[in-house]
Write an enzyme that holds these catalytic residues in place. Structure first.
Site, PDB file in Angstrom:
ATOM      1  N   VAL A  16       0.506  -1.287   0.278  1.00  0.00           N
ATOM      2  CA  VAL A  16       0.083   0.180   0.030  1.00  0.00           C
ATOM      3  C   VAL A  16       0.459   1.276   0.206  1.00  0.00           C
ATOM      4  O   VAL A  16       0.849   1.773  -0.910  1.00  0.00           O
ATOM      5  CB  VAL A  16      -1.123  -0.297   1.321  1.00  0.00           C
ATOM      6  N   LYS A  46      11.661  -0.176   7.952  1.00  0.00           N
ATOM      7  CA  LYS A  46      13.127  -0.740   8.476  1.00  0.00           C
ATOM      8  C   LYS A  46      14.444  -1.677   7.023  1.00  0.00           C
ATOM      9  O   LYS A  46      15.185  -1.988   7.715  1.00  0.00           O
ATOM     10  CB  LYS A  46      12.288  -1.872  10.258  1.00  0.00           C
ATOM     11  N   ILE A 141     -13.490   1.197  -0.894  1.00  0.00           N
ATOM     12  CA  ILE A 141     -14.740   1.788  -1.313  1.00  0.00           C
ATOM     13  C   ILE A 141     -15.158   3.290  -0.158  1.00  0.00           C
ATOM     14  O   ILE A 141     -14.466   2.367   1.070  1.00  0.00           O
ATOM     15  CB  ILE A 141     -15.006   0.707  -0.910  1.00  0.00           C
ATOM     16  N   ASP A 206     -10.839 -10.727  10.789  1.00  0.00           N
ATOM     17  CA  ASP A 206      -9.927  -9.513   9.461  1.00  0.00           C
ATOM     18  C   ASP A 206     -11.328  -8.141   9.557  1.00  0.00           C
ATOM     19  O   ASP A 206     -11.941  -7.135   9.615  1.00  0.00           O
ATOM     20  CB  ASP A 206      -9.793 -10.285   8.454  1.00  0.00           C
ATOM     21  N   LYS A 210     -12.960  -4.195  10.892  1.00  0.00           N
ATOM     22  CA  LYS A 210     -14.147  -3.556   9.906  1.00  0.00           C
ATOM     23  C   LYS A 210     -15.522  -3.241  10.599  1.00  0.00           C
ATOM     24  O   LYS A 210     -15.774  -2.425  10.419  1.00  0.00           O
ATOM     25  CB  LYS A 210     -13.757  -4.658   8.480  1.00  0.00           C
ATOM     26  N   GLY A 307      -5.489  -4.011  -2.437  1.00  0.00           N
ATOM     27  CA  GLY A 307      -4.904  -4.043  -3.514  1.00  0.00           C
ATOM     28  C   GLY A 307      -3.733  -2.992  -2.973  1.00  0.00           C
ATOM     29  O   GLY A 307      -4.806  -1.554  -2.324  1.00  0.00           O
TER      30      GLY A 307
HETATM   31  N1  HSE Z   1      -7.336 -10.106   3.476  1.00  0.00           N
HETATM   32  C1  HSE Z   1      -7.951  -8.425   3.935  1.00  0.00           C
HETATM   33  C2  HSE Z   1      -9.172  -9.327   2.639  1.00  0.00           C
HETATM   34  C3  HSE Z   1      -7.942  -7.463   3.095  1.00  0.00           C
HETATM   35  O1  HSE Z   1      -8.691 -10.599   2.403  1.00  0.00           O
HETATM   36  O2  HSE Z   1      -9.797  -8.797   2.262  1.00  0.00           O
HETATM   37  C4  HSE Z   1      -7.292  -6.410   3.932  1.00  0.00           C
HETATM   38  O3  HSE Z   1      -7.932  -6.381   4.926  1.00  0.00           O
END
Ligand code: HSE
Length: 436
Positions: A16, A46, A141, A206, A210, A307
């Site tokens: 990113v 690093k 988004i 993950d 969110k 991405g």
């Molecule tokens: N690993 C996440 C996904 C993307 O598969 O959507 C980053 O949050």
């Protein structure tokens, strides 16, 4: 507005970070015209040697790369710090010290914002500085700004999102090819959609981060990652995808946040969703967030959730907004949106329809014994189907039950009771059914 030259310090030249550096340079003229000139003054990584090579490849001088965060912190010219290293530490310390040093911060760090975001936002508020994190949910988004600004006149009723591309890719493959979970996961790993250790994605952690961020903004009350109920997709069988389709549903991994009577519901789990629902046609690694507000009604935001360039798009948008705030001397304009303290419901208190697949003894009277366990626990069934044919008496038969909308606690009690019956061999699947 008086334009100023805004200098940015970037921490983390990973995928990113590289995307952000590219967009800041390739769209620099447009950015300067739309807002103000913005340039990347320092990159901290690093692994300096690799970062220098990458920076030079995309047209930056190797001299701007360093491995010392203090080179950003102590540079009075740098007014926006972009944190893209991810994880809690040392990202937390970097962001906190940048805010305390009077800098504005842009981050894509969902792990951090979903756990310690409240504290960092309060520091930003006290300092009168920006802390922006649009890229932390659903990558490219623009959903957080939509909730905080464009939809802020609405009482948000429900958010349902496909906010994890890895699981959406796997479920899409399972549904389109009929292959099982393990082979679709292996394919996702080969194509780079899933990590070598895919736990965070496939087990829903993950997505839970969110959902915590979305719920906090939508309902103005802090929800952290551990408040979110989580169930992953590793138990989804190809046969359930087939049966769901026969019933007119697709199976998607959904993040759901709802407010009901001043209480919040936040959960992540696979769910059956009608094939006509807009979320059912969100395929492959795409993300989408379906938001229902009392004024706007239903809306859906669709795009790339991860991405290099899609995520950079969100980060650069935040940098530009902060740059505009700096020029207008209004940083800290949108700080913490959590001004209430609402109760978060336990999963047992939630209601849903359920798809339940059981392996049972194929004998007379079995169905009535099983369905009685459901009836005794106030779980009303809307359909009962026996699937497949068996050869001889005593063999296992598959039955698929769909319930009406019922309390989760009652479903769990019914299943416990049914499990004690000798005619129930195994509870194969329990998947919630979402309508809208
Ligand atoms: N690993 C996440 C996904 C993307 O598969 O959507 C980053 O949050």
């Amino acid at each position: 507005m008086e334009k100023k030259d805004i200098k940015v310090g970037l921490v983390g030249l990973g995928t990113v970070g590289l995307g952000v550096a590219k967009v800041l340079s390739s769209n620099s003229d447009l950015i300067a015209k739309r807002v103000t000139p913005i340039s990347l003054k320092r990159i901290v990584d690093k692994n300096v040697t690799v970062a220098k090579e990458k920076a030079v490849e995309i047209g930056y001088s190797a001299d701007i790369v360093t491995d010392d965060f203090n080179d950003i912190l102590n540079d009075a010219e740098i007014s926006v710090v972009v944190e893209l290293i991810g994880g809690i530490h040392p990202a937390y310390e970097f962001i906190k010290s940048a805010l305390l040093a009077g800098k504005n911060v842009v981050t894509a760090n969902k792990d951090l914002m979903a756990s310690l975001g409240g504290e960092l936002l309060h520091i930003a508020e006290e300092q009168g500085r920006d802390l922006m994190f649009e890229a932390s949910v659903a990558g490219g988004i623009p959903i957080l700004h939509a909730l905080k600004e464009c939809l802020s006149g609405n009482k948000i009723q429900k958010i349902m999102g496909i906010v994890n591309g890895t699981t959406n890719f796997i479920l899409t493959q399972m549904s389109q090819t009929g292959a099982d979970f393990a082979s679709c996961l292996a394919e996702a790993q080969e194509l780079g959609y899933a990590e070598a250790d895919p736990t965070n994605d496939i087990e829903g952690f993950d997505a839970a981060r969110k959902v915590a961020i979305l719920a906090s903004i939508a309902f103005n009350s802090r929800v952290i990652d551990t408040d979110v109920y989580v169930e992953g997709i590793s138990n989804i069988q190809d046969i359930d995808i087939k049966y769901a389709r026969e019933l007119g549903y697709g199976i998607k991994m959904l993040g759901i946040a709802k407010e009901d009577n001043g209480e919040i519901e936040a959960r992540v789990h696979p769910a059956l969703i009608p094939l006509q629902h807009p979320l059912a046609s969100v395929n492959d690694s795409f993300n989408a967030v379906f938001v229902t507000g009392d004024a706007v009604g239903d809306t859906m935001f669709y795009g790339r959730g991860a991405g290099e360039l899609p995520t950079a798009s969100a980060v650069v948008g935040d940098i530009m907004e902060s740059a505009r705030n700096i020029c207008q001397e209004v940083t800290g304009r949108i700080a913490c949106t959590c001004f209430e303290d609402k109760r978060i419901k336990h999963m047992d208190e939630t209601i849903s329809k359920y798809y339940i697949r059981l392996a049972v003894m194929d004998d007379p009277g079995v169905l009535s014994r099983i369905t009685k366990a459901f009836g005794d626990n106030k779980v009303s069934l809307s359909s009962v189907m026996q699937k497949g044919h068996n050869n001889k008496q005593g063999d296992a038969a598959q039955i698929v039950l769909i319930t009406h909308t019922v309390l989760e606690a009652n479903v769990q009690k019914a299943l416990k009771e049914a499990q004690a019956l000798d005619c129930l061999y195994e509870i194969k699947s329990l998947i919630r059914v979402e309508k809208r």
